[in-house]
Every structure is written in structure tokens, then in C-alpha cells.
Write a protein that holds these residues in place. Sequence first.
Motif, mmCIF file in Angstrom:
data_model
loop_
_atom_site.group_PDB
_atom_site.id
_atom_site.type_symbol
_atom_site.label_atom_id
_atom_site.label_comp_id
_atom_site.label_asym_id
_atom_site.label_seq_id
_atom_site.Cartn_x
_atom_site.Cartn_y
_atom_site.Cartn_z
ATOM 1 N N THR A 183 28.388 3.127 -7.757
ATOM 2 C CA THR A 183 27.294 3.140 -6.790
ATOM 3 C C THR A 183 25.986 3.414 -7.500
ATOM 4 O OG1 THR A 183 28.746 3.997 -5.047
ATOM 5 C CG2 THR A 183 26.383 4.223 -4.701
ATOM 6 N N VAL A 184 24.956 2.661 -7.155
ATOM 7 C CA VAL A 184 23.600 2.944 -7.602
ATOM 8 C C VAL A 184 22.759 3.148 -6.352
ATOM 9 C CG1 VAL A 184 23.143 0.456 -7.819
ATOM 10 C CG2 VAL A 184 21.608 2.111 -8.902
ATOM 11 N N THR A 185 22.013 4.244 -6.319
ATOM 12 C CA THR A 185 21.235 4.620 -5.140
ATOM 13 C C THR A 185 19.779 4.815 -5.513
ATOM 14 O OG1 THR A 185 23.157 5.774 -4.203
ATOM 15 C CG2 THR A 185 21.008 6.298 -3.259
ATOM 16 N N ALA A 186 18.891 4.231 -4.715
ATOM 17 C CA ALA A 186 17.450 4.414 -4.878
ATOM 18 C C ALA A 186 16.952 5.278 -3.733
ATOM 19 C CB ALA A 186 16.737 3.069 -4.870
ATOM 20 N N GLU A 187 16.263 6.374 -4.078
ATOM 21 C CA GLU A 187 15.844 7.329 -3.061
ATOM 22 C C GLU A 187 14.384 7.714 -3.236
ATOM 23 O OE1 GLU A 187 17.304 11.592 -1.128
ATOM 24 O OE2 GLU A 187 18.017 10.962 -3.100
ATOM 25 N N ASP A 188 13.660 7.740 -2.136
ATOM 26 C CA ASP A 188 12.287 8.214 -2.103
ATOM 27 C C ASP A 188 12.305 9.733 -2.287
ATOM 28 O OD1 ASP A 188 9.712 8.999 -1.442
ATOM 29 O OD2 ASP A 188 9.607 7.859 0.415
ATOM 30 N N GLY A 200 0.792 -1.219 0.000
ATOM 31 C CA GLY A 200 0.000 0.000 0.000
ATOM 32 C C GLY A 200 0.828 1.275 0.000
ATOM 33 N N CYS A 201 2.145 1.152 0.010
ATOM 34 C CA CYS A 201 3.022 2.320 0.020
ATOM 35 C C CYS A 201 3.725 2.420 -1.330
ATOM 36 C CB CYS A 201 4.044 2.218 1.145
ATOM 37 S SG CYS A 201 5.092 3.680 1.293
ATOM 38 N N ASN A 202 3.439 3.489 -2.063
ATOM 39 C CA ASN A 202 3.954 3.613 -3.426
ATOM 40 C C ASN A 202 4.596 4.974 -3.661
ATOM 41 O OD1 ASN A 202 2.985 1.004 -4.610
ATOM 42 N ND2 ASN A 202 1.019 1.836 -3.938
ATOM 43 N N PRO A 203 5.773 5.205 -3.080
ATOM 44 C CA PRO A 203 6.453 6.483 -3.289
ATOM 45 C C PRO A 203 7.032 6.588 -4.693
ATOM 46 C CG PRO A 203 7.867 4.994 -2.083
ATOM 47 C CD PRO A 203 6.550 4.294 -2.219
ATOM 48 N N THR A 204 7.340 7.821 -5.089
ATOM 49 C CA THR A 204 8.080 8.052 -6.329
ATOM 50 C C THR A 204 9.565 7.919 -6.029
ATOM 51 O OG1 THR A 204 6.377 9.541 -7.151
ATOM 52 C CG2 THR A 204 8.544 9.704 -8.176
ATOM 53 N N VAL A 205 10.261 7.140 -6.848
ATOM 54 C CA VAL A 205 11.657 6.795 -6.577
ATOM 55 C C VAL A 205 12.567 7.336 -7.667
ATOM 56 C CG1 VAL A 205 13.290 4.884 -6.290
ATOM 57 C CG2 VAL A 205 11.006 4.735 -5.281
ATOM 58 N N ASN A 206 13.694 7.882 -7.249
ATOM 59 C CA ASN A 206 14.733 8.348 -8.160
ATOM 60 C C ASN A 206 15.959 7.459 -8.003
ATOM 61 O OD1 ASN A 206 16.274 10.073 -9.910
ATOM 62 N ND2 ASN A 206 17.211 10.980 -8.092
ATOM 63 N N VAL A 207 16.525 7.033 -9.117
ATOM 64 C CA VAL A 207 17.726 6.201 -9.108
ATOM 65 C C VAL A 207 18.889 7.018 -9.650
ATOM 66 C CG1 VAL A 207 18.827 4.128 -10.019
ATOM 67 C CG2 VAL A 207 16.429 4.062 -9.343
ATOM 68 N N GLU A 208 19.982 7.070 -8.897
ATOM 69 C CA GLU A 208 21.163 7.829 -9.292
ATOM 70 C C GLU A 208 22.380 6.915 -9.375
ATOM 71 O OE1 GLU A 208 21.299 10.935 -10.180
ATOM 72 O OE2 GLU A 208 19.279 11.568 -9.640
ATOM 73 N N PHE A 209 23.312 7.271 -10.290
ATOM 74 C CA PHE A 209 24.545 6.519 -10.466
ATOM 75 C C PHE A 209 25.722 7.431 -10.178
ATOM 76 C CE2 PHE A 209 21.366 5.238 -13.619
ATOM 77 C CZ PHE A 209 21.121 3.941 -13.194
ATOM 78 N N SER A 210 26.727 6.903 -9.500
ATOM 79 C CA SER A 210 27.890 7.736 -9.189
ATOM 80 C C SER A 210 29.127 6.861 -9.058
ATOM 81 C CB SER A 210 27.663 8.523 -7.888
ATOM 82 O OG SER A 210 27.519 7.635 -6.798
ATOM 83 N N THR A 226 5.274 11.034 -1.715
ATOM 84 C CA THR A 226 4.250 10.222 -1.061
ATOM 85 C C THR A 226 4.861 9.626 0.197
ATOM 86 O OG1 THR A 226 3.302 9.639 -3.214
ATOM 87 C CG2 THR A 226 2.616 8.328 -1.329
ATOM 88 N N ALA A 227 4.569 10.222 1.345
ATOM 89 C CA ALA A 227 5.102 9.719 2.611
ATOM 90 C C ALA A 227 4.221 8.582 3.112
ATOM 91 C CB ALA A 227 5.170 10.834 3.643
ATOM 92 N N CYS A 228 4.825 7.469 3.434
ATOM 93 C CA CYS A 228 4.102 6.324 3.979
ATOM 94 C C CYS A 228 4.503 6.150 5.442
ATOM 95 C CB CYS A 228 4.432 5.054 3.201
ATOM 96 S SG CYS A 228 4.042 5.176 1.438
ATOM 97 N N GLY A 229 3.531 6.011 6.303
ATOM 98 C CA GLY A 229 3.852 5.868 7.715
ATOM 99 C C GLY A 229 4.372 7.154 8.321
ATOM 100 N N GLY A 230 4.102 8.298 7.656
ATOM 101 C CA GLY A 230 4.481 9.586 8.211
ATOM 102 C C GLY A 230 5.900 10.039 7.900
ATOM 103 N N ALA A 231 6.656 9.246 7.123
ATOM 104 C CA ALA A 231 8.043 9.622 6.825
ATOM 105 C C ALA A 231 8.467 9.024 5.495
ATOM 106 C CB ALA A 231 8.972 9.146 7.934
ATOM 107 N N LYS A 232 9.531 9.612 4.898
ATOM 108 C CA LYS A 232 10.091 9.052 3.678
ATOM 109 C C LYS A 232 10.690 7.685 3.965
ATOM 110 C CE LYS A 232 12.783 11.581 1.198
ATOM 111 N NZ LYS A 232 13.841 12.508 0.751
#
Length: 231
Positions: free
Chosen positions: A193-198, A138-148, A202-208
Motif C-alpha cells: 500500500t502507498v498512501t498520500a496524506e495531507d 491554488g491549493c498546495n498542502p504539504t503531503v506525506n507519502v507512506e508505504f505499508s 495548509t487547509a484549503c476550503g476550510g479542511a484537509k
Amino acid sequence: MNWYDPTDNIGVQPSVWLETSDPYDVHPATVQLSGGTTNFFVNMYQASTQTISAKTQAVNYDNYTSLTPGATTVIVAPATANKLQLLMPGEAAKPGKGPYDSNPTTGGKDLPPTVLVAGDTVYATINCVDRYFNRATGCNPTVNVEFSGFGTDENDDTGIFANKTLSGGTNSFAVRFLATGWQGGGSMGSSRTVTAEDTGNTACGGAKCLQDRRNPAVKPGSSKKLQVVVR
């Protein structure tokens, strides 16, 4: 747990223990009944329909198992959404499997990741999970993936590399490295490095959700050209 004698007699109190169908919980210690009863604390980690069985080695007692009519079946639901789980190609999700860490996660999965090839596009899976790596559908945030790493800017937020919103707590994301950072030989260590970040839309449970990151091994592709370096 209560001991049942069809004749309603309480005689010698057996020592009993509990077993569950959760592969990652710790079964309570064996306890001797007192007055035909005792209490057990059960903490299961894998969200699923689980069974609880009471067993004993005492003579003439029947084990209370999932095959016994009226045996205990419980539904273990996911806890509050807590973090993102980044699964690279080759890895498989294992809900409930410890350690229950984050950024980077080492629990909640199985099988080694595939060694990537520079320039090839592959797809990683990103899940929104609770503390115990159960998917929070039920938690569906928008996610950004970055490479470094390796001093190469490969971040492309358009097309197949654009941000995505999870659906049912999961989605697949394109991953592509242009430089290796691979140490070669028997080492799978990498400076990539590959990073997935909220993104926090859309905050689920009151926090990212906490971010997750990985250091995938990226090896060179097949030889294609010569390079002249003037010094």
C-alpha cells in the motif's frame, strides 16, 4: 434557449437538444420549444473552456453550434479543493471523469499502472483536486507519502522521500518498495500500500484534503544471490 427567426415569426415549434464539449457530462433530454423558448439545466464536470451547442432535426432550421457567430462558450472553473489524487507511473489524469470517489480513487484517470520492480525508485504524481478530479491549482498542502504492507518498514521521510509541498496543485513523489507482495501469474493484486496524506499544514476550503491510497503490483527484480534458510 430561444428560437430565432430572422422574420420574427413564430410558427411550428421545433424539438431541440443541447450538446456540450464536456466529454463527461450528461446532455439534457430533447425538448420542444414553447413560445419560441425553453430552459435547459447543464451540469459540466471537466474544468476547461467548454462550448454549448443547440441542435434540431427540424427541416429548414440552422443548428446553433460553436461555429455559429455568437455561439455560447463558457469557462468551467474547478470546484473547492476536496481530495488528493495519487497517480502511479503509467496512469494519466482525466479531469472530470467519474466515478467521483476517494481513498482510493478510481475515477479521474486512465491507462493501467505500471508493475513496479522491488528495489527500483519510481515517481508518482500527487494532485490536489476537487470532487470531480479537476486540479485545484491554488491549493498546495504539504503531503506525506507512506508505504505499508507485507510486514516491512520502508518509510523513509528523508532525502527524496521527504514530505513535499504541492506547487500549482501538483508534485512528484518518490516511491520504492523493497518487498513484493505480488501474487504473480495473471493477478495484479498486491498486499502493498502507498498512501498520500495531507499533513494539515495548509487547509484549503476550510479542511484537509482527503487522503488517497493505492495497492500497486510489485514484482521481484532480477536474480542476484542465493539465500540459505536454516530451520
